[in-house]
Design an enzyme around this catalytic site. Structure first.
Site, PDB file in Angstrom:
ATOM      1  N   ASP A  31      16.594  52.187 -50.758  1.00 11.84           N
ATOM      2  CA  ASP A  31      17.265  52.051 -52.040  1.00 11.84           C
ATOM      3  C   ASP A  31      16.296  51.402 -53.040  1.00 11.84           C
ATOM      4  O   ASP A  31      15.778  50.313 -52.771  1.00 11.84           O
ATOM      5  CB  ASP A  31      18.508  51.168 -51.832  1.00 11.84           C
ATOM      6  CG  ASP A  31      19.346  51.035 -53.090  1.00 11.84           C
ATOM      7  OD1 ASP A  31      18.842  51.369 -54.188  1.00 11.84           O
ATOM      8  OD2 ASP A  31      20.498  50.582 -52.975  1.00 11.84           O
ATOM      9  N   GLU A  83      -8.310  35.184 -49.297  1.00 13.09           N
ATOM     10  CA  GLU A  83      -7.987  35.378 -47.889  1.00 13.09           C
ATOM     11  C   GLU A  83      -8.298  36.817 -47.498  1.00 13.09           C
ATOM     12  O   GLU A  83      -7.769  37.347 -46.538  1.00 13.09           O
ATOM     13  CB  GLU A  83      -6.557  34.968 -47.561  1.00 13.09           C
ATOM     14  CG  GLU A  83      -5.488  35.459 -48.485  1.00 13.09           C
ATOM     15  CD  GLU A  83      -4.109  34.960 -48.069  1.00 13.09           C
ATOM     16  OE1 GLU A  83      -3.707  35.218 -46.928  1.00 13.09           O
ATOM     17  OE2 GLU A  83      -3.434  34.342 -48.911  1.00 13.09           O
ATOM     18  N   CYS A 120      -2.644  31.435 -49.505  1.00 20.18           N
ATOM     19  CA  CYS A 120      -2.505  31.596 -50.957  1.00 20.18           C
ATOM     20  C   CYS A 120      -2.733  30.310 -51.741  1.00 20.18           C
ATOM     21  O   CYS A 120      -2.862  30.350 -52.965  1.00 20.18           O
ATOM     22  CB  CYS A 120      -1.125  32.150 -51.293  1.00 20.18           C
ATOM     23  SG  CYS A 120      -0.780  33.691 -50.446  1.00 20.18           S
ATOM     24  N   HIS A 244       4.101  29.728 -56.758  1.00 23.52           N
ATOM     25  CA  HIS A 244       3.440  30.818 -56.021  1.00 23.52           C
ATOM     26  C   HIS A 244       4.451  31.964 -55.906  1.00 23.52           C
ATOM     27  O   HIS A 244       5.587  31.751 -55.504  1.00 23.52           O
ATOM     28  CB  HIS A 244       3.004  30.349 -54.640  1.00 23.52           C
ATOM     29  CG  HIS A 244       2.591  31.475 -53.749  1.00 23.52           C
ATOM     30  ND1 HIS A 244       1.645  32.400 -54.136  1.00 23.52           N
ATOM     31  CD2 HIS A 244       3.018  31.867 -52.522  1.00 23.52           C
ATOM     32  CE1 HIS A 244       1.498  33.301 -53.174  1.00 23.52           C
ATOM     33  NE2 HIS A 244       2.313  32.992 -52.182  1.00 23.52           N
ATOM     34  N   ASN A 328       1.831  41.054 -55.012  1.00 27.27           N
ATOM     35  CA  ASN A 328       1.267  39.787 -54.531  1.00 27.27           C
ATOM     36  C   ASN A 328      -0.254  39.797 -54.675  1.00 27.27           C
ATOM     37  O   ASN A 328      -0.906  40.725 -54.200  1.00 27.27           O
ATOM     38  CB  ASN A 328       1.648  39.603 -53.052  1.00 27.27           C
ATOM     39  CG  ASN A 328       1.375  38.184 -52.563  1.00 27.27           C
ATOM     40  OD1 ASN A 328       0.861  37.340 -53.296  1.00 27.27           O
ATOM     41  ND2 ASN A 328       1.745  37.924 -51.320  1.00 27.27           N
TER      42      ASN A 328
HETATM   43  N1  COA Z   1      20.034  46.064 -53.628  1.00 27.68           N
HETATM   44  C1  COA Z   1      19.809  44.754 -53.947  1.00 27.68           C
HETATM   45  N2  COA Z   1      19.144  43.894 -53.130  1.00 27.68           N
HETATM   46  C2  COA Z   1      18.658  44.383 -51.962  1.00 27.68           C
HETATM   47  C3  COA Z   1      18.859  45.725 -51.567  1.00 27.68           C
HETATM   48  C4  COA Z   1      19.592  46.577 -52.474  1.00 27.68           C
HETATM   49  N3  COA Z   1      19.815  47.850 -52.178  1.00 27.68           N
HETATM   50  N4  COA Z   1      18.289  45.898 -50.358  1.00 27.68           N
HETATM   51  C5  COA Z   1      17.742  44.715 -49.997  1.00 27.68           C
HETATM   52  N5  COA Z   1      17.976  43.800 -50.970  1.00 27.68           N
HETATM   53  C6  COA Z   1      17.557  42.393 -50.997  1.00 27.68           C
HETATM   54  C7  COA Z   1      17.812  41.668 -49.689  1.00 27.68           C
HETATM   55  O1  COA Z   1      19.134  41.128 -49.656  1.00 27.68           O
HETATM   56  C8  COA Z   1      16.740  40.591 -49.740  1.00 27.68           C
HETATM   57  O2  COA Z   1      17.128  39.551 -50.613  1.00 27.68           O
HETATM   58  P1  COA Z   1      17.572  38.104 -50.044  1.00 27.68           P
HETATM   59  O3  COA Z   1      16.370  37.571 -49.299  1.00 27.68           O
HETATM   60  O4  COA Z   1      17.856  37.313 -51.253  1.00 27.68           O
HETATM   61  O5  COA Z   1      18.735  38.348 -49.151  1.00 27.68           O
HETATM   62  C9  COA Z   1      15.568  41.300 -50.411  1.00 27.68           C
HETATM   63  O6  COA Z   1      16.129  42.395 -51.142  1.00 27.68           O
HETATM   64  C10 COA Z   1      14.539  41.874 -49.439  1.00 27.68           C
HETATM   65  O7  COA Z   1      15.194  42.738 -48.543  1.00 27.68           O
HETATM   66  P2  COA Z   1      14.958  42.641 -46.973  1.00 27.68           P
HETATM   67  O8  COA Z   1      15.817  43.624 -46.314  1.00 27.68           O
HETATM   68  O9  COA Z   1      15.060  41.210 -46.538  1.00 27.68           O
HETATM   69  O10 COA Z   1      13.429  43.126 -46.930  1.00 27.68           O
HETATM   70  P3  COA Z   1      12.452  43.223 -45.710  1.00 27.68           P
HETATM   71  O11 COA Z   1      13.120  43.113 -44.405  1.00 27.68           O
HETATM   72  O12 COA Z   1      11.677  44.443 -45.987  1.00 27.68           O
HETATM   73  O13 COA Z   1      11.512  41.921 -45.819  1.00 27.68           O
HETATM   74  C11 COA Z   1      10.007  40.306 -46.688  1.00 27.68           C
HETATM   75  C12 COA Z   1      11.211  41.208 -46.995  1.00 27.68           C
HETATM   76  C13 COA Z   1       9.722  39.448 -47.901  1.00 27.68           C
HETATM   77  C14 COA Z   1      10.327  39.379 -45.503  1.00 27.68           C
HETATM   78  C15 COA Z   1       8.788  41.202 -46.354  1.00 27.68           C
HETATM   79  O14 COA Z   1       8.461  41.963 -47.463  1.00 27.68           O
HETATM   80  C16 COA Z   1       7.564  40.423 -45.905  1.00 27.68           C
HETATM   81  O15 COA Z   1       7.370  40.176 -44.730  1.00 27.68           O
HETATM   82  N6  COA Z   1       6.667  40.077 -46.870  1.00 27.68           N
HETATM   83  C17 COA Z   1       5.417  39.387 -46.567  1.00 27.68           C
HETATM   84  C18 COA Z   1       5.574  37.906 -46.330  1.00 27.68           C
HETATM   85  C19 COA Z   1       5.905  37.135 -47.572  1.00 27.68           C
HETATM   86  O16 COA Z   1       5.633  37.542 -48.672  1.00 27.68           O
HETATM   87  N7  COA Z   1       6.483  35.933 -47.387  1.00 27.68           N
HETATM   88  C20 COA Z   1       6.848  35.052 -48.475  1.00 27.68           C
HETATM   89  C21 COA Z   1       6.399  33.671 -48.295  1.00 27.68           C
HETATM   90  S1  COA Z   1       4.652  33.507 -48.552  1.00 27.68           S
END
Ligand code: COA
Length: 445
Positions: A31, A83, A120, A244, A328
């Site tokens: 989505d 990094e 970071c 960040h 990022n």
């Molecule tokens: N409409 C609105 N929101 C939606 C959605 C939709 N159709 N589908 C998903 N979302 C929201 C989720 O609820 C979530 O928000 P929330 O955390 O507030 O609940 C967000 O979008 C991300 O969705 P999610 O299913 O959790 O994504 P993911 O499993 O692909 O993982 C990360 C997201 C960030 C964990 C992943 O991208 C990642 O590992 N990133 C690298 C690590 C990182 O950046 N870490 C941050 C700290 S440095």
């Protein structure tokens, strides 16, 4: 004490663009609102085949030096935070200096060069190193060039793939700065964590959900530490609070935590109490779990108040303008958040001189740092000199296949030959390999 801080900033974005809710989400069968509403991202910037952490760093630095009328011997120190390094011995700063020496008459023979690593947060650490070097009076009137440069690539088909990006931020740190003065005080939250790491590998091992929890935990500790040193962390006393930004959705969570923490025992908490009660206090609960649940309920209610919403729109939202379109940039992310906020202030004709920023940096592994900054007289001229909007508009739009090719071209284990998508012009470009396995660069006029 002499004011020390950031005198000028330049940003260099990777020259190609991936549409996340469009091209990427469509191919992944996701989505689009996961990107626009959940993560808060519209696009990522990627490096073309001839771009990398060195070219982006050198291109940002050259623009900065030209704009400020600097020659190499005006710079006493070059620190690169990254990094995404490709060499375990020779620092990226030596490659950047080598590039710049191709286009300036002088050299950086007497400049101290190094490379900082702590995920970071290393960009902010390099800023601190430069601040300390100047404050200690060891700079002999020279400025420091601090560069945060990364190609934030994840393994394909891993969740982190949604939050990639590439770009560099070059900062000139000097006495009597034009942009922002840094506070002497800092707060830290630091612990041995394994949320995100690259044990001798290019693409990270990530526990994404945990990394978000670790970010928040360390940020809370850093805020408490800063409050104990500085006293004032009232979120309504700062013009902007750049955090960040691995993706804007993360900042939504950090901001709520920061606001809740910062208003504890203030008039703001009392004023909000009529609507949502006071914040839970640990002593009122039998165990940590029920206390945490109550805190989380309070935070949910706080997020829905008008006062919080207005504060978020004014103080946090403007810090995300650039990030939403580039993804990022690891070490550079918090520094584009600062620029983003200042740019918004400039666009709105706001007078910021003397106003304060609270800056929250984070690096996995894990450490958070908080410091304050005061906006200086020359900020508007510095911000108006940026060309980041033009760069973002000029990016080459990637198809999904071109995105995959770009990812392969920057995979250190891939030895394939790939065609450039854009034509280099007036910039440093990768120029193949040298006899010792070093990367070579040339300036393309
Ligand atoms: N409409 C609105 N929101 C939606 C959605 C939709 N159709 N589908 C998903 N979302 C929201 C989720 O609820 C979530 O928000 P929330 O955390 O507030 O609940 C967000 O979008 C991300 O969705 P999610 O299913 O959790 O994504 P993911 O499993 O692909 O993982 C990360 C997201 C960030 C964990 C992943 O991208 C990642 O590992 N990133 C690298 C690590 C990182 O950046 N870490 C941050 C700290 S440095």
């Amino acid at each position: 004490m002499t004011a020390v801080g950031i005198d000028a900033i330049e940003i260099r974005a990777g020259k190609t663009r991936l549409d996340l809710p469009g091209t990427f989400a469509e191919r992944k069968g996701e989505d689009p609102e996961k990107y626009t509403k959940g993560l808060g991202l519209h696009a990522s910037s990627f490096p073309d085949v001839y771009e990398d952490i060195v070219t982006m760093a050198a291109n940002a630095s050259k623009r900065l030096m030209d704009r400020k009328g600097l020659q190499p011997d005006d710079i006493g120190r070059i620190d690169v935070a990254t990094e995404s390094a490709f060499d375990n011995s020779k620092p990226v700063s030596t490659y950047v200096a080598g590039c710049l020496e191709q286009v300036y008459d002088g050299d950086f023979n007497h400049a101290n060069k190094g490379e900082r690593k702590f995920a970071c947060i290393a960009g902010t650490q390099s800023l601190n190193d430069a601040y300390n070097w100047i404050s200690a009076g060891r700079n002999r009137g020279r400025a420091a060039l601090v560069i945060a440069t990364d190609t934030a690539l994840y393994e394909r088909n891993e969740p982190g793939e949604a939050t990639q990006g590439a770009g560099a931020v070059a900062m000139l740190v000097d006495e009597d700065p034009s942009l922002v003065e840094l506070s002497a005080q800092q707060g830290f939250g630091s612990a041995d964590e394994t949320d995100f790491l690259k044990p001798n590998q290019q693409f990270p091992s990530v526990d994404g959900k945990r990394s978000m929890q670790v970010y928040l935990a360390r940020m809370r500790e850093a805020m408490e530490d800063f409050a104990s040193a500085e006293g004032d962390v009232n979120p309504e006393h700062f013009a902007y609070i750049p955090f960040h930004t691995p993706f804007p959705g993360m900042v939504r969570k950090a901001a709520l935590l920061g606001y809740r923490n910062g208003i504890r025992d203030t008039d703001i908490e009392d004023a909000l109490a009529e609507e949502i009660g006071h914040q839970p206090r640990r002593e009122a609960f039998d165990d940590d779990e029920s206390y945490r649940e109550a805190l989380s309920e309070y935070a949910d209610a706080l997020a829905k108040t008008d006062r919080y919403g207005e504060w978020y729109d004014a103080v946090i939202e403007p810090t995300l303008d650039i990030s939403r379109h580039v993804g990022n940039w690891y070490t550079g992310s918090v520094h584009i958040a600062r620029v983003s906020a200042l740019k918004r202030a400039a666009d709105e004709g706001r007078d910021l001189v003397g106003e304060r920023l609270l800056v929250g940096s984070y690096g996995s592994g894990a450490q958070a740092e908080i410091h304050a900054e005061t906006v200086c007289e020359g900020w508007l001229e510095e911000i108006e000199a940026l060309n980041i909007d033009e760069q973002l508009d000029a990016r080459y739009e990637l198809s999904f296949e071109e995105y995959e090719m770009t990812h392969d071209a920057h995979n250190h284990d891939d030895e394939g030959e790939y065609d450039e998508l854009t034509v280099p012009s007036d910039e440093f470009a990768f120029d193949g390999w040298g006899r010792m396995g070093e990367r070579k660069y040339r300036y393309v006029s």
